[in-house]
Design an enzyme around this catalytic site. Structure first.
Site, PDB file in Angstrom:
ATOM      1  CB  SER A 224      48.540  36.418  43.807  1.00 55.01           C
ATOM      2  OG  SER A 224      48.379  37.663  43.993  1.00 55.01           O
TER       3      SER A 224
ATOM      4  CG  HIS B  28      55.954  38.583  40.289  1.00 51.66           C
ATOM      5  ND1 HIS B  28      54.638  38.509  39.838  1.00 51.66           N
ATOM      6  CD2 HIS B  28      56.772  39.035  39.294  1.00 51.66           C
ATOM      7  CE1 HIS B  28      54.969  38.829  38.370  1.00 51.66           C
ATOM      8  NE2 HIS B  28      55.984  39.101  38.187  1.00 51.66           N
TER       9      HIS B  28
ATOM     10  CG  ASP C 163      51.668  39.721  42.473  1.00 51.68           C
ATOM     11  OD1 ASP C 163      52.478  39.248  41.795  1.00 51.68           O
ATOM     12  OD2 ASP C 163      50.362  39.274  42.774  1.00 51.68           O
TER      13      ASP C 163
ATOM     14  CG  MET D 179      54.379  37.982  33.588  1.00 52.98           C
ATOM     15  SD  MET D 179      53.602  37.733  35.505  1.00 52.98           S
ATOM     16  CE  MET D 179      52.019  38.493  35.380  1.00 52.98           C
TER      17      MET D 179
ATOM     18  N   GLY E 284      45.106  34.206  42.103  1.00 56.62           N
ATOM     19  CA  GLY E 284      44.774  35.343  42.830  1.00 56.62           C
ATOM     20  C   GLY E 284      43.085  35.348  43.237  1.00 56.62           C
ATOM     21  CB  SER E 285      40.588  36.917  41.009  1.00 61.89           C
ATOM     22  OG  SER E 285      41.245  36.790  39.869  1.00 61.89           O
TER      23      SER E 285
ATOM     24  CG  HIS F  29      52.674  35.175  43.680  1.00 64.47           C
ATOM     25  ND1 HIS F  29      53.790  34.780  42.867  1.00 64.47           N
ATOM     26  CD2 HIS F  29      52.285  36.273  42.881  1.00 64.47           C
ATOM     27  CE1 HIS F  29      54.004  35.646  41.868  1.00 64.47           C
ATOM     28  NE2 HIS F  29      53.032  36.338  41.944  1.00 64.47           N
TER      29      HIS F  29
ATOM     30  CG  ASP G 299      51.555  35.485  38.522  1.00 59.58           C
ATOM     31  OD1 ASP G 299      50.282  35.690  38.921  1.00 59.58           O
ATOM     32  OD2 ASP G 299      52.170  36.460  38.788  1.00 59.58           O
TER      33      ASP G 299
ATOM     34  CG  MET H 237      52.665  45.458  41.249  1.00 65.79           C
ATOM     35  SD  MET H 237      51.160  45.676  40.288  1.00 65.79           S
ATOM     36  CE  MET H 237      50.300  43.807  40.430  1.00 65.79           C
TER      37      MET H 237
ATOM     38  CG  MET I 249      55.322  42.583  38.366  1.00 61.24           C
ATOM     39  SD  MET I 249      53.723  42.324  38.784  1.00 61.24           S
ATOM     40  CE  MET I 249      53.710  41.810  40.348  1.00 61.24           C
TER      41      MET I 249
ATOM     42  N   GLY J 103      50.479  43.686  36.409  1.00 66.95           N
ATOM     43  CA  GLY J 103      49.886  45.194  36.924  1.00 66.95           C
ATOM     44  C   GLY J 103      48.648  45.018  37.616  1.00 66.95           C
TER      45      GLY J 103
END
Ligand code: DX5
Ligand code: ZN
Length: 215
Positions: free
Chosen positions: A7, A65, A34, A136, A196-197, A32, A174, A36, A67, A141
């Site tokens: 991500s 993705h 994200d 999820m 991600g992290s 990926h 995810d 938002m 959101m 978020g």
């Protein structure tokens, strides 16, 4: 074979080109993204201009993705930019089957994302039309949140639906994915793991990615 999808939200956004090159060298096939809108979720990330720039610098597949509150507004623009997968949230759309078909008609793989508290039953009648489902394992978020084990029960039911209605369905997970939960997720039929992290916290990324594949 499971695919690990980094991500980009957790990457060094001031050096996207370098980050994407490192991922590509590490054997990553899909990125990926994200997206938002500060409305469907309490955070803002990036949108079409940034994705356009990403597309210019890589041939890797892109998984968008969404959101956002009105995901349908973005299907065609994302398809025009060459995005390969689009998922929107079940909670954001009233006419699921119609939205899925809109994505597929654009030649893009279509998926529905489910928040942790949204039952898998809510997409039962559209499973046969989907290319993938994104479960999820955190409330969407933000990156860097803890994995919610409730997803295992949902995964079990989703695998039943897959066997019954759509054997080709891809299951994507995810949120909060680390080397502590990846093995169990893979054993439970997950084929696309977003992280991600965990990936971006330490270089070389290839080692982070391999440790997720091994679990
Ligand atoms: C959460 C996003 C995730 C997130 C993953 O809203 O959809 O893709 O960035 O990041 P980690 O792996 O840090 O939970
Ligand atoms: Zn995501």
């Amino acid at each position: 074979m499971v695919k690990i999808l980094p991500s980009l939200l957790a990457s060094d956004l001031t050096n996207l080109q370098t980050e994407i090159n490192l991922l590509s060298e590490a054997g990553v096939e899909i990125l990926h993204l994200d997206i938002m809108d500060g409305h469907f979720v309490p955070n803002l990330t990036y949108g079409l201009p940034v994705i356009k720039s990403i597309r210019k610098i890589t041939n890797l597949e892109l998984d968008a993705h969404l959101m956002v509150t009105n995901p349908q507004f973005y299907f065609k623009p994302l398809a025009d930019l060459g995005v390969n997968y689009i998922s929107f949230h079940q909670e954001a759309v009233s006419h699921l089957q119609r939205a899925v078909m809109e994505i597929k008609e654009l030649g893009v793989k279509a998926g529905i994302a489910l928040n942790p508290a949204t039952p898998v039953e809510t997409i039962k009648h559209v499973i046969a039309d989907l290319d993938f489902v994104l479960l999820m394992s955190v409330n969407p978020g933000f990156g860097g949140q803890s994995f919610l084990p409730v997803v295992y029960e949902k995964l079990e039911l989703l695998r039943d639906y897959k066997a019954k209605y759509n054997p080709g369905l891809i299951i994507e997970i995810d949120g909060g994915v680390t080397d502590k939960n990846s093995a169990e997720l893979i054993e439970n039929g997950v084929e696309m793991l977003v992280a991600g992290s965990y990936i971006f916290k330490k270089k070389p990324y290839i080692e982070q990615i391999q440790s997720l594949m091994k679990g």
